[in-house]
Design an enzyme around this catalytic site. Structure first.
Site, PDB file in Angstrom:
ATOM      1  N   ASP A  26       0.789  -1.797  -0.121  1.00 61.25           N
ATOM      2  CA  ASP A  26       0.089  -0.176   0.358  1.00 61.25           C
ATOM      3  C   ASP A  26       0.716   1.314  -0.202  1.00 61.25           C
ATOM      4  O   ASP A  26       2.131   1.739   0.718  1.00 61.25           O
ATOM      5  CB  ASP A  26      -0.778   0.148   0.880  1.00 61.25           C
ATOM      6  CG  ASP A  26      -1.733   1.034   1.396  1.00 61.25           C
ATOM      7  OD1 ASP A  26      -1.880   0.909  -0.388  1.00 61.25           O
ATOM      8  OD2 ASP A  26      -1.926   1.486   2.030  1.00 61.25           O
ATOM      9  N   GLY A  27       0.655   2.245  -0.552  1.00 58.44           N
ATOM     10  CA  GLY A  27       0.828   2.985  -0.643  1.00 58.44           C
ATOM     11  C   GLY A  27       1.739   4.077  -2.298  1.00 58.44           C
ATOM     12  O   GLY A  27       2.264   5.170  -2.270  1.00 58.44           O
ATOM     13  N   GLY A  29       0.311   5.442  -4.757  1.00 54.06           N
ATOM     14  CA  GLY A  29      -0.320   6.380  -5.442  1.00 54.06           C
ATOM     15  C   GLY A  29      -0.306   7.890  -4.272  1.00 54.06           C
ATOM     16  O   GLY A  29       0.506   8.754  -4.863  1.00 54.06           O
ATOM     17  N   ARG A  30      -0.387   7.747  -3.406  1.00 58.00           N
ATOM     18  CA  ARG A  30       0.690   8.757  -2.685  1.00 58.00           C
ATOM     19  C   ARG A  30       2.054   8.699  -2.559  1.00 58.00           C
ATOM     20  O   ARG A  30       2.381  10.664  -3.209  1.00 58.00           O
ATOM     21  CB  ARG A  30       0.583   8.336  -0.892  1.00 58.00           C
ATOM     22  CG  ARG A  30      -1.138   8.917  -0.473  1.00 58.00           C
ATOM     23  CD  ARG A  30      -1.186   8.391   0.420  1.00 58.00           C
ATOM     24  NE  ARG A  30      -1.643   6.549   1.029  1.00 58.00           N
ATOM     25  CZ  ARG A  30      -1.585   5.423   1.796  1.00 58.00           C
ATOM     26  NH1 ARG A  30      -1.394   6.369   3.111  1.00 58.00           N
ATOM     27  NH2 ARG A  30      -2.114   5.005   1.864  1.00 58.00           N
ATOM     28  N   TRP A  31       2.253   8.008  -2.968  1.00 61.26           N
ATOM     29  CA  TRP A  31       4.310   7.905  -3.210  1.00 61.26           C
ATOM     30  C   TRP A  31       4.056   9.026  -4.939  1.00 61.26           C
ATOM     31  O   TRP A  31       4.828  10.050  -4.762  1.00 61.26           O
ATOM     32  CB  TRP A  31       5.175   6.563  -3.244  1.00 61.26           C
ATOM     33  CG  TRP A  31       6.200   6.213  -3.461  1.00 61.26           C
ATOM     34  CD1 TRP A  31       6.844   6.726  -1.973  1.00 61.26           C
ATOM     35  CD2 TRP A  31       7.368   6.415  -4.929  1.00 61.26           C
ATOM     36  NE1 TRP A  31       8.863   6.368  -3.479  1.00 61.26           N
ATOM     37  CE2 TRP A  31       8.210   6.757  -4.919  1.00 61.26           C
ATOM     38  CE3 TRP A  31       5.764   6.800  -6.076  1.00 61.26           C
ATOM     39  CZ2 TRP A  31       9.175   6.551  -5.707  1.00 61.26           C
ATOM     40  CZ3 TRP A  31       7.020   7.060  -7.375  1.00 61.26           C
ATOM     41  CH2 TRP A  31       8.448   7.235  -6.837  1.00 61.26           C
ATOM     42  N   ASN A  74     -10.604  -3.564  -5.750  1.00 59.57           N
ATOM     43  CA  ASN A  74      -9.730  -2.339  -6.184  1.00 59.57           C
ATOM     44  C   ASN A  74     -11.004  -1.683  -7.458  1.00 59.57           C
ATOM     45  O   ASN A  74     -10.285  -1.067  -8.247  1.00 59.57           O
ATOM     46  CB  ASN A  74      -8.464  -2.604  -6.600  1.00 59.57           C
ATOM     47  CG  ASN A  74      -7.843  -2.323  -4.772  1.00 59.57           C
ATOM     48  OD1 ASN A  74      -7.062  -3.312  -4.818  1.00 59.57           O
ATOM     49  ND2 ASN A  74      -7.826  -1.591  -4.384  1.00 59.57           N
ATOM     50  N   ARG A  77     -11.948   1.317  -8.423  1.00 56.29           N
ATOM     51  CA  ARG A  77     -10.925   2.919  -8.799  1.00 56.29           C
ATOM     52  C   ARG A  77     -11.613   3.346 -10.282  1.00 56.29           C
ATOM     53  O   ARG A  77     -11.857   2.391 -11.206  1.00 56.29           O
ATOM     54  CB  ARG A  77      -9.632   2.874  -8.856  1.00 56.29           C
ATOM     55  CG  ARG A  77      -9.124   2.098  -7.114  1.00 56.29           C
ATOM     56  CD  ARG A  77      -7.781   1.756  -7.715  1.00 56.29           C
ATOM     57  NE  ARG A  77      -7.700   1.845  -6.155  1.00 56.29           N
ATOM     58  CZ  ARG A  77      -5.974   1.751  -5.409  1.00 56.29           C
ATOM     59  NH1 ARG A  77      -5.382   2.273  -6.059  1.00 56.29           N
ATOM     60  NH2 ARG A  77      -6.074   1.476  -3.361  1.00 56.29           N
ATOM     61  N   ARG A 199      -5.207  -1.085   9.074  1.00 58.32           N
ATOM     62  CA  ARG A 199      -5.947  -1.876   8.860  1.00 58.32           C
ATOM     63  C   ARG A 199      -5.996  -2.980   7.934  1.00 58.32           C
ATOM     64  O   ARG A 199      -4.514  -3.666   7.224  1.00 58.32           O
ATOM     65  CB  ARG A 199      -7.462  -1.298   8.493  1.00 58.32           C
ATOM     66  CG  ARG A 199      -7.254  -0.640   6.605  1.00 58.32           C
ATOM     67  CD  ARG A 199      -8.383   0.559   6.061  1.00 58.32           C
ATOM     68  NE  ARG A 199      -7.876   1.123   5.779  1.00 58.32           N
ATOM     69  CZ  ARG A 199      -8.140   2.049   5.274  1.00 58.32           C
ATOM     70  NH1 ARG A 199      -8.022   3.300   6.576  1.00 58.32           N
ATOM     71  NH2 ARG A 199      -7.774   3.279   4.076  1.00 58.32           N
ATOM     72  N   ILE A 200      -7.214  -4.402   8.312  1.00 62.07           N
ATOM     73  CA  ILE A 200      -6.564  -5.583   6.703  1.00 62.07           C
ATOM     74  C   ILE A 200      -7.040  -5.047   5.736  1.00 62.07           C
ATOM     75  O   ILE A 200      -6.788  -6.217   4.653  1.00 62.07           O
ATOM     76  CB  ILE A 200      -6.643  -6.586   7.833  1.00 62.07           C
ATOM     77  CG1 ILE A 200      -6.236  -7.835   7.373  1.00 62.07           C
ATOM     78  CG2 ILE A 200      -8.652  -6.442   8.021  1.00 62.07           C
ATOM     79  CD1 ILE A 200      -5.946  -9.364   8.435  1.00 62.07           C
ATOM     80  N   SER A 201      -7.699  -4.336   5.377  1.00 59.26           N
ATOM     81  CA  SER A 201      -8.713  -4.054   4.013  1.00 59.26           C
ATOM     82  C   SER A 201      -8.972  -6.235   3.066  1.00 59.26           C
ATOM     83  O   SER A 201      -8.943  -6.079   2.705  1.00 59.26           O
ATOM     84  CB  SER A 201      -7.468  -3.462   2.711  1.00 59.26           C
ATOM     85  OG  SER A 201      -7.658  -2.043   4.116  1.00 59.26           O
TER      86      SER A 201
HETATM   87  C1  IPE Z   1      -5.281  -2.426  -0.115  1.00 57.01           C
HETATM   88  O1  IPE Z   1      -5.199  -1.975  -0.189  1.00 57.01           O
HETATM   89  C2  IPE Z   1      -4.740  -3.713  -1.414  1.00 57.01           C
HETATM   90  C3  IPE Z   1      -4.232  -3.753  -1.884  1.00 57.01           C
HETATM   91  C4  IPE Z   1      -3.112  -3.079  -1.254  1.00 57.01           C
HETATM   92  C5  IPE Z   1      -3.958  -4.427  -3.191  1.00 57.01           C
HETATM   93  P1  IPE Z   1      -6.467  -0.624  -0.622  1.00 57.01           P
HETATM   94  O2  IPE Z   1      -5.110   1.139  -0.469  1.00 57.01           O
HETATM   95  O3  IPE Z   1      -7.299  -0.633  -1.515  1.00 57.01           O
HETATM   96  O4  IPE Z   1      -6.839  -0.518   0.892  1.00 57.01           O
HETATM   97  P2  IPE Z   1      -7.666   0.612   1.773  1.00 57.01           P
HETATM   98  O5  IPE Z   1      -9.052   1.573   0.300  1.00 57.01           O
HETATM   99  O6  IPE Z   1      -7.046   1.909   2.602  1.00 57.01           O
HETATM  100  O7  IPE Z   1      -8.575   0.020   2.419  1.00 57.01           O
HETATM  101  C1  IPE Z   2      -1.781   0.348  -3.291  1.00 55.41           C
HETATM  102  O1  IPE Z   2      -1.654   1.609  -3.539  1.00 55.41           O
HETATM  103  C2  IPE Z   2      -1.516  -0.688  -4.700  1.00 55.41           C
HETATM  104  C3  IPE Z   2      -3.353  -1.398  -4.846  1.00 55.41           C
HETATM  105  C4  IPE Z   2      -4.035  -1.385  -3.982  1.00 55.41           C
HETATM  106  C5  IPE Z   2      -3.659  -0.910  -6.001  1.00 55.41           C
HETATM  107  P1  IPE Z   2      -2.517   2.135  -2.979  1.00 55.41           P
HETATM  108  O2  IPE Z   2      -2.966   2.192  -4.765  1.00 55.41           O
HETATM  109  O3  IPE Z   2      -3.707   1.680  -2.242  1.00 55.41           O
HETATM  110  O4  IPE Z   2      -1.591   3.426  -2.748  1.00 55.41           O
HETATM  111  P2  IPE Z   2      -2.598   4.922  -1.815  1.00 55.41           P
HETATM  112  O5  IPE Z   2      -2.496   3.982  -1.186  1.00 55.41           O
HETATM  113  O6  IPE Z   2      -3.416   5.169  -2.642  1.00 55.41           O
HETATM  114  O7  IPE Z   2      -1.266   5.588  -1.720  1.00 55.41           O
HETATM  115 MG    MG Z   3      -4.156   2.581  -0.689  1.00 53.49          MG
END
Ligand code: IPE
Ligand code: IPE
Ligand code: MG
Length: 248
Positions: A26-27, A29-31, A74, A77, A199-201
């Site tokens: 995770d992260g 997008g923010r990166w 996902n 999105r 969280r565990i998502s």
């Molecule tokens: C969890 O991350 C799913 C994956 C990393 C594949 P998300 O970014 O989708 O989770 P939430 O929305 O923060 O719970």
């Molecule tokens: C995790 O990174 C990758 C996927 C869920 C596909 P994110 O895309 O959730 O990145 P953030 O959490 O928005 O930064």
């Molecule tokens: Mg995320």
């Protein structure tokens, strides 16, 4: 890292190294946003980082690495982001197939595959075929994966087998585990979530019943082998009681 878990005699002193590590990637997008880049740029760097961390896990003796790459949620999105992630996954799997042959790595994909493109599905099948030839380190990639979805699928398949008389008696936890994507694989010892969310998502809900959790604000594309060392270090100091008592 390996030095720290060995005692003076060179033997592993305590089971400090998790056999199975699970990571929520995770992260991304923010990166990218922090750098003024489109979110998809973060997914590219994140995919590359998976390769680095998987190699590191293999080298230090971790047996299984399971990563959460795309969840059943996902798909919500923007279409463009989903499209880019799917293209990256196809590119990654194509390269991984070659690496598997070269390095004898096993790889499995966990998830509901029907919704993936025929191209991706064929690649998944190919990774399964190659994996059967090898033993040793195994990477599991969770793709269109949801913990609840996995449990529902397992329950349906069990019910079918029951109706057809293929199984009998009381359903046990062990039997049920054999209907999950993770059949035959030990539960994760350590679950890592970078990206700052606690969280565990919907990840490995059944399998993480007794996993040790490690959260960090470091975003996945920045999650280096040194960060993994920190997570393993934290894990090695945990007291895993499984509901029992240590010194009664
Ligand atoms: C969890 O991350 C799913 C994956 C990393 C594949 P998300 O970014 O989708 O989770 P939430 O929305 O923060 O719970
Ligand atoms: C995790 O990174 C990758 C996927 C869920 C596909 P994110 O895309 O959730 O990145 P953030 O959490 O928005 O930064
Ligand atoms: Mg995320």
């Amino acid at each position: 890292m390996a030095d720290r878990i060995n005692n003076a005699a060179g033997k592993q002193a305590v089971p400090a190294l998790p056999r199975h590590i699970a990571i929520i990637l995770d992260g991304n997008g923010r990166w990218a946003k922090r750098r003024g880049l489109p979110r998809t740029a973060g997914h590219m760097v994140g995919a590359e980082n998976f390769r680095k961390i998987a190699t590191y896990c293999k080298n230090i003796g971790v047996e299984y690495l399971t990563v959460y790459a795309f969840s059943t949620e996902n798909w919500k999105r923007p279409e463009e982001e989903v499209g880019t992630i799917m293209k990256l996954l196809a590119k990654y799997l194509d390269e991984a197939i070659r690496t598997m042959e070269k390095d004898h790595i096993r790889m499995k994909v966990f998830g509901e595959l029907n919704r993936l493109s025929p191209e991706l599905q064929a690649m998944v099948q190919r990774t399964d075929e190659i994996s059967q030839r090898y033993e040793g380190f195994q990477a599991n990639i969770c793709l269109n994966y949801g913990g609840r979805d996995e449990i529902i699928h397992a329950a349906r398949r069990y019910a079918q087998d029951y109706a057809q008389g293929k199984v009998d008696g009381e359903l046990t936890e062990e039997q049920f585990g054999n209907y999950l994507y993770s059949a035959g694989i030990p539960d994760p010892d350590l679950l890592i979530r970078p990206g700052g969310e606690y969280r565990i998502s919907n990840f490995l809900l059944w399998q993480c019943a007794y996993a040790e959790f490690y959260f960090t604000d470091v975003l996945w594309p920045d999650f280096s082998p040194a960060e993994l060392d920190k997570a393993i270090e934290a894990y090695s100091s945990r007291d895993r009681r499984y509901g029992g008592v240590k010194n009664p």
